[in-house]
Write an enzyme that holds these catalytic residues in place. Structure first.
Site, mmCIF file in Angstrom:
data_model
loop_
_atom_site.group_PDB
_atom_site.id
_atom_site.type_symbol
_atom_site.label_atom_id
_atom_site.label_comp_id
_atom_site.label_asym_id
_atom_site.label_seq_id
_atom_site.Cartn_x
_atom_site.Cartn_y
_atom_site.Cartn_z
ATOM 1 N N LYS A 185 0.971 -1.239 0.055
ATOM 2 C CA LYS A 185 -0.051 0.091 0.193
ATOM 3 C C LYS A 185 0.960 1.259 -0.057
ATOM 4 O O LYS A 185 1.324 1.481 0.897
ATOM 5 C CB LYS A 185 -0.996 0.185 1.246
ATOM 6 C CG LYS A 185 -2.147 0.804 0.847
ATOM 7 C CD LYS A 185 -2.264 2.201 0.772
ATOM 8 C CE LYS A 185 -1.818 2.910 2.092
ATOM 9 N NZ LYS A 185 -1.890 4.575 1.900
ATOM 10 N N THR A 239 4.904 7.766 14.173
ATOM 11 C CA THR A 239 5.045 6.686 15.260
ATOM 12 C C THR A 239 3.329 6.547 15.952
ATOM 13 O O THR A 239 3.326 5.503 16.325
ATOM 14 C CB THR A 239 5.561 7.693 16.446
ATOM 15 O OG1 THR A 239 7.243 7.838 16.002
ATOM 16 C CG2 THR A 239 5.465 6.929 17.737
ATOM 17 N N GLU A 259 9.355 1.137 11.281
ATOM 18 C CA GLU A 259 10.393 2.253 11.255
ATOM 19 C C GLU A 259 9.606 3.576 10.972
ATOM 20 O O GLU A 259 9.038 3.950 10.266
ATOM 21 C CB GLU A 259 11.073 2.017 9.768
ATOM 22 C CG GLU A 259 12.489 2.817 9.699
ATOM 23 C CD GLU A 259 12.396 4.196 9.024
ATOM 24 O OE1 GLU A 259 12.184 5.391 9.868
ATOM 25 O OE2 GLU A 259 12.324 4.325 7.821
ATOM 26 N N CYS A 293 13.220 10.622 7.824
ATOM 27 C CA CYS A 293 12.711 10.087 9.577
ATOM 28 C C CYS A 293 14.003 10.131 10.186
ATOM 29 O O CYS A 293 14.065 10.625 11.347
ATOM 30 C CB CYS A 293 12.427 8.782 9.122
ATOM 31 S SG CYS A 293 10.812 8.510 8.620
ATOM 32 N N GLU A 390 8.803 15.852 15.850
ATOM 33 C CA GLU A 390 9.389 15.642 14.554
ATOM 34 C C GLU A 390 8.725 16.802 13.608
ATOM 35 O O GLU A 390 7.288 16.587 13.354
ATOM 36 C CB GLU A 390 9.209 14.374 14.278
ATOM 37 C CG GLU A 390 9.709 13.958 12.601
ATOM 38 C CD GLU A 390 9.729 12.509 12.119
ATOM 39 O OE1 GLU A 390 10.386 12.020 11.723
ATOM 40 O OE2 GLU A 390 8.434 11.970 12.558
#
Length: 479
Positions: A185, A239, A259, A293, A390
């Site tokens: 996906k 996350t 990840e 990331c 982030e």
């Protein structure tokens, strides 16, 4: 001596090498087909123009894709000798190389990243990963996971929008090498290169059902990750979503690798080669518009060289060119979506509100599209949002330290643990710091360097499991 200013003439890559169709379907059991969900539009982030209409998979489509992958696994791909599987992977790698220009241009159009990055970094690494794992396909018994490791079955894989084709390769190549089949996906905002990859699979003669691509939004990803017919889930993304997937799979016995996000520290000691460090800092945070990331979004610099380093960094940032992703002179392209641009703006405003000092070079941004100038914040405290959350954009937070111990303490003061960088002329200092940094990858006097033979992954809220290298095989084998 007067300083000379050189102007760059436009050097655009031609869009004509890519034939973008008006609409795209799902790729299930070796064929392109319609989807049961509401179609969505893929948009060029540099000008907000619609590129194509893309089918959306509903629960029935995901059922069909998983069933096709299961048949292919049982009848063809699982029993196939590793040496035969390797031939298909080698074929895919060569086709990626042959169609490299087409793939690079399409990636830049659909994602917004500069063509020089998609051309020189992304696509070559995609081919390299398939070449690398093709070499492992007939050597799995020598990989250190037992004398007769077996594939798991059907792998459900959900990938992000920041490196659409490269994240596909990170997941699909080891899965296929180990004898698994795949239901992939891609991200809603960047589905086009995954669909071209599906065509490459057909061109390579890959048996029907071995690779299936189901496009859609978050709900489609949830259906893939939670499907009872999937034996292993691999996810790269936020996350928050990673935690949801972990809760969904808890107690099922299914294998999972995640990840997730990062807030990497780039540590510059007072004996570091400053010009080299500046290049590493720029590459660490402004590469791919900061949509990375493992981006070095926190710069930790020793107080005694902080002023000099910042002066050199600002001078270097002033030379960065923001603009057309297809221009070969462009350093920073378009932000991937309006939603991501809003997130970057929100956190940047929070940085100002919390008392940090914001600076950007003079930069004329295009009137249309999603754009954000390269930005650096000084006077940042570890408690500030811009130092903890982030941002996933071209925004650098600068903190200072006095001692190596303080540097490590500040670097580890984060819920994430994906990557870090250390800059020093002393190998002993680099090794000392690397042993104490809670990060899955620590770069020494460089940043953002990747190799198919090297494992990548994180700790804490950056996820678990490793992709790349021999370690990347383990997640797709019964060991």
């Amino acid at each position: 001596m007067s300083q000379s200013i050189f102007e760059y003439a436009p050097a655009p890559e031609s869009r004509d090498v890519v034939d973008i169709r008006p609409s795209y379907g799902l790729f299930i059991d070796g064929e392109f087909t319609g989807g049961g969900g509401e179609p969505f539009k893929s948009v060029d982030p540099s000008n907000e123009e619609t590129l194509a209409q893309v089918a959306s998979a509903d629960a029935g489509d995901v059922d069909r894709a998983v069933a096709a992958a299961r048949r292919a696994f049982v009848r063809v791909w699982g029993p196939m000798p590793g040496a035969e599987r390797a031939k298909y992977l080698f074929r895919i790698a060569r086709l990626v190389q042959e169609r490299a220009r087409e793939l690079a241009v399409l990636e830049s159009i659909d994602n917004g990243k500069p063509i020089r990055e998609s051309r020189d970094v992304d696509v070559p690494l995609v081919a390299a990963h398939f070449f690398y794992y093709a070499g492992w396909a007939d050597k799995l018994s020598h990989a250190g996971f037992g004398p007769d490791p077996r594939p798991l079955g059907v792998a459900g894989q959900v990938i992000p929008w920041n490196f659409p084709l490269l994240m596909l390769a990170w997941k699909v190549a080891p899965a296929l090498a180990c004898g698994n089949t795949v239901v992939l996906k891609p991200a809603e905002t960047t589905p086009l290169t995954a669909l071209v990859f599906a065509d490459i699979c057909r061109q390579a003669g890959l048996p029907a059902g071995v690779v299936n691509v189901v496009t859609g939004a978050g709900e489609t990803g949830r259906l893939v990750a939670g499907h009872e017919g999937v034996d292993k889930v691999a996810f790269t993304g936020s996350t928050a979503v990673g935690k949801q997937i972990a809760r969904t799979l808890a107690g099922t016995g299914k294998r999972l690798t995640l990840e997730l996000g990062g807030k990497a520290a780039n540590i510059v000691f007072d004996d570091a080669p400053l010009d080299q460090a500046v290049e590493g800092i720029v590459n660490g945070i402004f590469f791919n518009q900061g949509h990375v990331c493992c981006a070095g979004s926190r710069l930790l610099v020793q107080e005694s060289v902080a002023e000099e380093l910042l002066e050199r960094l600002k001078a270097r940032m002033a030379t960065l060119r923001v603009g057309d992703p297809l221009d070969k002179n462009t350093d920073i392209g378009a932000i991937n979506s309006a939603a991501q641009l809003a997130r970057i703006r929100e956190l940047s405003q929070a940085g100002v509100a919390e008392g940090a000092e914001r600076w950007s070079p003079e930069c004329v941004l295009p009137e249309r599209g999603f754009w954000f100038a390269p930005t650096v914040f000084t006077g940042v405290a570890s408690s500030h949002r811009i130092a903890r959350e982030e941002i996933f954009g071209p925004v650098l937070s600068v903190l200072t330290f006095r001692t190596p111990g303080e540097a490590v303490e500040k670097a580890n003061n984060t819920p994430y643990g994906l990557s870090a960088g250390v800059w020093s002329e002393k190998g002993s200092r680099i090794l000392w710091a690397a042993q104490r940094l809670r990060a899955g990858v620590v770069w020494a006097n460089t940043f953002n360097k990747f190799d198919p033979a090297s494992p990548f992954g994180g700790y804490k809220e950056s996820g678990f499991g490793r992709e790349g290298g021999r370690h990347g095989l383990e997640a797709y084998l019964n060991v």
